[in-house]
Write an enzyme that holds these catalytic residues in place. Structure first.
Site, PDB file in Angstrom:
ATOM      1  N   ASP A  29      -4.653  45.900  -8.915  1.00 33.05           N
ATOM      2  CA  ASP A  29      -5.840  45.214  -8.378  1.00 33.05           C
ATOM      3  C   ASP A  29      -7.106  45.817  -8.891  1.00 33.05           C
ATOM      4  OD1 ASP A  29      -6.809  44.301  -5.106  1.00 33.05           O
ATOM      5  OD2 ASP A  29      -8.206  45.114  -6.494  1.00 33.05           O
ATOM      6  N   HIS A  45       1.935  28.553  -5.329  1.00 33.70           N
ATOM      7  CA  HIS A  45       0.632  28.618  -4.626  1.00 33.70           C
ATOM      8  C   HIS A  45       0.979  28.379  -3.330  1.00 33.70           C
ATOM      9  CE1 HIS A  45      -3.843  28.778  -3.876  1.00 33.70           C
ATOM     10  NE2 HIS A  45      -3.202  28.040  -2.997  1.00 33.70           N
ATOM     11  N   HIS A  96      -4.542  32.799  -2.182  1.00 34.35           N
ATOM     12  CA  HIS A  96      -3.367  32.885  -2.729  1.00 34.35           C
ATOM     13  C   HIS A  96      -2.536  33.793  -2.147  1.00 34.35           C
ATOM     14  CE1 HIS A  96      -0.400  31.916  -6.239  1.00 34.35           C
ATOM     15  NE2 HIS A  96       0.082  32.907  -5.563  1.00 34.35           N
ATOM     16  N   HIS A  98      -0.738  36.997  -0.987  1.00 35.49           N
ATOM     17  CA  HIS A  98      -0.589  38.121  -1.858  1.00 35.49           C
ATOM     18  C   HIS A  98      -0.407  39.555  -0.714  1.00 35.49           C
ATOM     19  CE1 HIS A  98      -5.178  37.848  -1.111  1.00 35.49           C
ATOM     20  NE2 HIS A  98      -5.202  39.022  -1.203  1.00 35.49           N
TER      21      HIS A  98
HETATM   22  P1  AMP Z   1      -8.033  39.882  -0.216  1.00 32.67           P
HETATM   23  O1  AMP Z   1      -9.356  40.345   0.011  1.00 32.67           O
HETATM   24  O2  AMP Z   1      -7.211  40.566   0.510  1.00 32.67           O
HETATM   25  O3  AMP Z   1      -8.150  38.473  -0.396  1.00 32.67           O
HETATM   26  O4  AMP Z   1      -7.827  40.611  -1.604  1.00 32.67           O
HETATM   27  C1  AMP Z   1      -8.109  40.129  -2.781  1.00 32.67           C
HETATM   28  C2  AMP Z   1      -7.845  41.267  -3.994  1.00 32.67           C
HETATM   29  O5  AMP Z   1      -7.986  40.803  -5.061  1.00 32.67           O
HETATM   30  C3  AMP Z   1      -9.046  42.222  -3.952  1.00 32.67           C
HETATM   31  O6  AMP Z   1      -8.690  43.580  -3.702  1.00 32.67           O
HETATM   32  C4  AMP Z   1      -9.686  42.170  -5.062  1.00 32.67           C
HETATM   33  O7  AMP Z   1     -10.287  43.555  -5.803  1.00 32.67           O
HETATM   34  C5  AMP Z   1      -8.575  41.559  -5.978  1.00 32.67           C
HETATM   35  N1  AMP Z   1      -8.883  40.833  -7.418  1.00 32.67           N
HETATM   36  C6  AMP Z   1     -10.014  40.034  -7.234  1.00 32.67           C
HETATM   37  N2  AMP Z   1     -10.071  39.550  -8.792  1.00 32.67           N
HETATM   38  C7  AMP Z   1      -9.060  40.275  -9.414  1.00 32.67           C
HETATM   39  C8  AMP Z   1      -8.493  40.287 -10.589  1.00 32.67           C
HETATM   40  N3  AMP Z   1      -8.982  39.551 -11.388  1.00 32.67           N
HETATM   41  N4  AMP Z   1      -7.538  41.031 -11.033  1.00 32.67           N
HETATM   42  C9  AMP Z   1      -7.127  41.899 -10.141  1.00 32.67           C
HETATM   43  N5  AMP Z   1      -7.215  41.826  -8.716  1.00 32.67           N
HETATM   44  C10 AMP Z   1      -8.434  41.227  -8.512  1.00 32.67           C
HETATM   45 ZN    ZN Z   2      -2.889  29.904  -6.320  1.00 33.73          ZN
END
Ligand code: AMP
Ligand code: ZN
Length: 112
Positions: A29, A45, A96, A98
């Site tokens: 992250d 997706h 997406h 995760h």
């Molecule tokens: P959520 O808020 O559960 O949708 O989590 C999205 C996560 O993606 C957050 O913890 C962000 O810090 C992480 N995130 C956003 N952009 C990136 C990126 N380019 N590379 C790695 N993590 C990312």
């Molecule tokens: Zn996606």
């Protein structure tokens, strides 16, 4: 379709890879909330856990099977937390599916 994590999976946007197999991709992250903070995503997706169906559940199950392998790679032998935020009230910011894997220290007993 414009999806940040699809772009990470296909390499258009760089990431720090932790693990990859035919079905899923795991990466650090960018804004870690714990000493170890990794995201695990299916390569196809799927919007969120709210979009899991009989048709895509096998894909999601394979992501879950990968999680303990990834935790082992990350050295999380003393335990860890897995979170999947869903939708507006769940504060999902990337649409997406995760799973956050958080660990590397004793985490707070509650997240909020
Ligand atoms: P959520 O808020 O559960 O949708 O989590 C999205 C996560 O993606 C957050 O913890 C962000 O810090 C992480 N995130 C956003 N952009 C990136 C990126 N380019 N590379 C790695 N993590 C990312
Ligand atoms: Zn996606």
């Amino acid at each position: 379709m414009d999806c940040l994590f699809c772009s990470i999976i296909n390499g258009t946007i760089p990431s720090t890879k932790v693990y990859e197999d035919d079905n899923c991709y795991a990466f650090r992250d960018i804004n870690p909330q714990a000493p170890v903070h990794c995201l695990v995503v299916p390569k196809t997706h799927i919007e969120s856990l709210d979009s899991v169906t009989d048709e895509n559940s096998a894909t999601v199950a394979k992501v879950l099977v990968a999680i303990p392998k990834i935790a082992k790679l990350l050295g999380l032998s003393d335990g860890y937390r897995v979170i999947s935020n869903v939708g507006e009230n769940g504060c999902q910011s990337v649409h997406h599916l995760h799973f956050h894997i958080l660990g590397g220290e004793k985490l707070a007993e509650r997240m909020c």
